[in-house]
Design an enzyme around this catalytic site. Structure first.
Site, mmCIF file in Angstrom:
data_model
loop_
_atom_site.group_PDB
_atom_site.id
_atom_site.type_symbol
_atom_site.label_atom_id
_atom_site.label_comp_id
_atom_site.label_asym_id
_atom_site.label_seq_id
_atom_site.Cartn_x
_atom_site.Cartn_y
_atom_site.Cartn_z
ATOM 1 N N LYS A 17 -43.765 -43.111 -63.692
ATOM 2 C CA LYS A 17 -44.335 -44.219 -62.918
ATOM 3 C C LYS A 17 -45.333 -45.050 -63.720
ATOM 4 O O LYS A 17 -45.535 -46.224 -63.465
ATOM 5 C CB LYS A 17 -44.996 -43.704 -61.638
ATOM 6 N N HIS A 46 -53.226 -32.043 -59.848
ATOM 7 C CA HIS A 46 -53.543 -33.266 -60.595
ATOM 8 C C HIS A 46 -55.025 -33.536 -60.400
ATOM 9 O O HIS A 46 -55.479 -33.662 -59.262
ATOM 10 C CB HIS A 46 -52.699 -34.435 -60.091
ATOM 11 N N SER A 56 -56.117 -39.547 -61.816
ATOM 12 C CA SER A 56 -55.735 -40.329 -62.989
ATOM 13 C C SER A 56 -56.966 -40.974 -63.616
ATOM 14 O O SER A 56 -57.853 -41.467 -62.928
ATOM 15 C CB SER A 56 -54.730 -41.403 -62.590
ATOM 16 N N GLY A 91 -53.832 -37.047 -65.854
ATOM 17 C CA GLY A 91 -55.256 -37.355 -65.878
ATOM 18 C C GLY A 91 -55.819 -37.547 -67.274
ATOM 19 O O GLY A 91 -56.969 -37.953 -67.419
ATOM 20 N N GLU A 122 -48.138 -33.340 -66.891
ATOM 21 C CA GLU A 122 -47.511 -34.601 -66.474
ATOM 22 C C GLU A 122 -48.331 -35.798 -66.938
ATOM 23 O O GLU A 122 -48.786 -36.605 -66.119
ATOM 24 C CB GLU A 122 -47.377 -34.630 -64.938
ATOM 25 N N GLY A 125 -49.359 -39.416 -68.171
ATOM 26 C CA GLY A 125 -48.791 -40.763 -68.105
ATOM 27 C C GLY A 125 -49.605 -41.689 -68.985
ATOM 28 O O GLY A 125 -49.249 -42.024 -70.115
ATOM 29 N N ARG A 126 -50.762 -42.068 -68.476
ATOM 30 C CA ARG A 126 -51.669 -43.010 -69.143
ATOM 31 C C ARG A 126 -51.896 -42.692 -70.621
ATOM 32 O O ARG A 126 -51.885 -43.586 -71.466
ATOM 33 C CB ARG A 126 -53.012 -42.946 -68.397
ATOM 34 N N PHE A 181 -55.290 -52.339 -58.717
ATOM 35 C CA PHE A 181 -54.765 -51.022 -58.338
ATOM 36 C C PHE A 181 -55.323 -49.898 -59.193
ATOM 37 O O PHE A 181 -55.385 -48.757 -58.763
ATOM 38 C CB PHE A 181 -53.229 -50.993 -58.480
ATOM 39 N N ASP A 182 -55.659 -50.191 -60.433
ATOM 40 C CA ASP A 182 -56.013 -49.119 -61.370
ATOM 41 C C ASP A 182 -57.469 -49.231 -61.817
ATOM 42 O O ASP A 182 -57.878 -48.602 -62.795
ATOM 43 C CB ASP A 182 -55.047 -49.156 -62.569
ATOM 44 N N ASP A 221 -53.824 -68.096 -55.612
ATOM 45 C CA ASP A 221 -54.736 -67.252 -54.849
ATOM 46 C C ASP A 221 -56.027 -67.052 -55.632
ATOM 47 O O ASP A 221 -55.992 -66.789 -56.839
ATOM 48 C CB ASP A 221 -54.062 -65.897 -54.585
ATOM 49 N N TYR A 229 -49.754 -48.493 -66.094
ATOM 50 C CA TYR A 229 -49.876 -49.056 -64.743
ATOM 51 C C TYR A 229 -50.059 -50.575 -64.785
ATOM 52 O O TYR A 229 -50.986 -51.117 -64.189
ATOM 53 C CB TYR A 229 -51.022 -48.357 -63.976
HETATM 54 C C1 LIG Z 1 -49.498 -40.522 -61.493
HETATM 55 C C2 LIG Z 1 -49.162 -39.105 -61.677
HETATM 56 C C3 LIG Z 1 -49.222 -38.538 -62.968
HETATM 57 C C4 LIG Z 1 -49.706 -39.288 -64.181
HETATM 58 O O1 LIG Z 1 -51.092 -39.357 -64.198
HETATM 59 P P1 LIG Z 1 -51.877 -39.937 -65.475
HETATM 60 O O2 LIG Z 1 -53.286 -39.940 -65.008
HETATM 61 O O3 LIG Z 1 -51.344 -41.282 -65.778
HETATM 62 O O4 LIG Z 1 -51.695 -38.983 -66.588
HETATM 63 C C5 LIG Z 1 -48.828 -37.227 -63.099
HETATM 64 N N1 LIG Z 1 -48.403 -36.493 -62.044
HETATM 65 C C6 LIG Z 1 -48.340 -37.016 -60.800
HETATM 66 C C7 LIG Z 1 -47.832 -36.160 -59.691
HETATM 67 C C8 LIG Z 1 -48.722 -38.315 -60.571
HETATM 68 O O5 LIG Z 1 -48.674 -38.815 -59.335
#
Ligand SMILES: *Cc1c(COP(=O)(O)O)cnc(C)c1O
Length: 419
Positions: A47, A176, A179, A216, A248, A250-251, A306-307, A341, A370
């Site tokens: 995501k 988690h 984030s 995170g 998991e 992401g960022r 959002f972030d 806007d 994001y």
């Molecule tokens: C958004 C999300 C992540 C990613 O989080 P980051 O802070 O970007 O590392 C991992 N696991 C779940 C379930 C999430 O919803």
């Protein structure tokens, strides 16, 4: 440079804002991950930025994927060559049709945090390998998830008993910490809770084999977070035998990999307050000019809303020159997006050269997490394109090799250029 030249020649849309994605940045982050957390397999959170080249590159490096919807599962499987066992369906609240689709696609690993989810899984994917998502302290993060997801520990024995009754296999625990976690000490408490849930699992007749430490992770605090996490795992899981540990992130992987170039499409003077209302001493520090650029909070800069990000523009080119002297006079400015806007403000107050004009370019770093994924086309403004590079001297050839070597076909449209 190309965009500047084409815009000068009045080529339509030449001034469109664009991202530059440096895939070698993702590659380097993965090396950092491997150096600091060799025991933990990252399942990249799609995501955060579902870019197909990022997915392909990370797959080539042995990463798995955290998906939250049918479409994210499809994006990962469409790359080709990724085994569904390398996907965790990490959304604890899924539509039953999504659970059924996961079963069809061979995605067995999935999270839950409530009893209804167990009934759905028992009905639509009885062979699933379930992971209980627990609530942990997420107060030290930019985006907390605890208000929406995570089973409080007191509810876990009941959930596990229900899972047993439904003949479901529960294989482990996930959490988690939120984030953009800015205090990695929370991992210690989270791992302690996970340990407790492993023991609850044993009491319910399960032998958990999976510990999922979630996301995170932040670029700036990664080494610190990794060290707290490693200590926590060593303390609470000293003899971990065949327990598999995944995360998991992401960022962490993508934040720095994307930059955005946006064109100044308009400029005007701000409305000045009537002299009687103007604060006597603060006048110097108020924006003297408003710049309007061609991406905004409905597009790439949705991360501001959002972030909870604060973005910092810098000058990419001014008057056709890519060099802006430090001696250049500056003034306080504000930067706005292109829509009609007034919420569409990119930077309410920033210092920029006084010589900046319509047609000049501004740059923004750290635009990979994001951003593109949540951009809309509100008011008819298209989502900015992505131009890919495999970076400069360091890592470029490895990245190309990894991309070309992974998966059957190489997309002919992809033009990889070195910066
Ligand atoms: C958004 C999300 C992540 C990613 O989080 P980051 O802070 O970007 O590392 C991992 N696991 C779940 C379930 C999430 O919803």
């Amino acid at each position: 440079m190309n965009a500047s030249r084409l815009a000068a020649e009045h080529v339509p849309d030449a001034e469109k804002a664009f991202f530059v994605a440096d895939l070698s940045e993702v590659y380097r982050q993965h090396q950092r991950w491997r150096a600091c957390l060799p025991e933990i397999q990252p399942f990249y959170a799609v995501k955060c930025n579902p870019d197909p080249y990022i997915i392909r590159l990370l797959a080539s490096q042995g990463a798995g994927f955290d998906c939250a919807s049918n479409n994210e599962i499809a994006m990962v499987l469409d790359v080709g060559g990724i085994d569904p066992s390398n996907i965790i369906f990490a959304n604890p609240c899924k539509a039953v049709s999504f659970v059924r689709n996961a079963a069809k696609k061979g995605v067995d690993l999935m999270t839950f945090d409530n009893a209804d989810e167990l009934y759905k899984i028992a009905r639509a994917h009885p062979g699933a390998r379930c992971v209980v998502r627990i609530l942990t302290d997420d107060s030290k993060s930019l985006c907390a998830f605890g208000i929406k997801f995570g089973a409080p520990l007191v509810t876990v024995p009941g959930l596990l008993a229900k899972a047993k009754e439904l003949n479901l296999d529960v294989v482990g625990v996930s959490f988690h910490v939120g984030s953009g976690c800015y205090d990695p000490s929370v991992y210690m408490d989270a791992i302690m809770r996970a340990r407790g849930v492993f023991d609850m699992g044993a009491d319910a007749g399960y032998a958990f084999k999976l510990l999922d430490v979630g996301g995170g992770f932040e670029d700036a605090r990664f080494e610190h977070a990794a060290s707290v996490l490693t200590q926590a795992i060593d303390r609470y899981f000293p003899e971990r035998g065949d327990i598999k540990i995944i995360a998991e992130p992401g960022r962490f992987y993508v934040s720095k990999a994307f930059r955005l170039a946006a064109n100044i499409i308009a400029r005007r003077a701000p409305l000045t307050a009537a002299p009687s209302q103007a604060p006597t001493d603060a006048s110097d520090d108020q924006p003297k000019v408003m710049y309007y650029i061609n991406d905004g909070v409905y597009g790439a800069f949705n991360c501001i809303l959002f972030d909870h990000q604060v973005v910092q523009p810098y000058v990419l080119s001014m008057g056709g020159s890519f060099h802006v002297s430090d001696a250049e006079a500056t003034h306080t400015s504000s930067v706005w997006g292109p829509t009609c806007d007034s919420i569409d403000c990119v930077s309410p107050k920033t210092v920029l050269p006084s010589g900046l004009q319509v047609g000049d370019w501004l740059g923004f770093d750290n635009m990979g997490a994001y951003t593109v994924c949540a951009a809309s086309q509100f008011n008819g403004f298209e989502v900015s394109n992505v131009i890919y590079t495999t970076g400069g001297v360091v890592g470029s050839s490895e990245v190309r090799k990894a991309l070309v070597g992974f998966a059957a076909e190489v997309d002919e449209r992809a033009v990889f250029s070195s910066t």
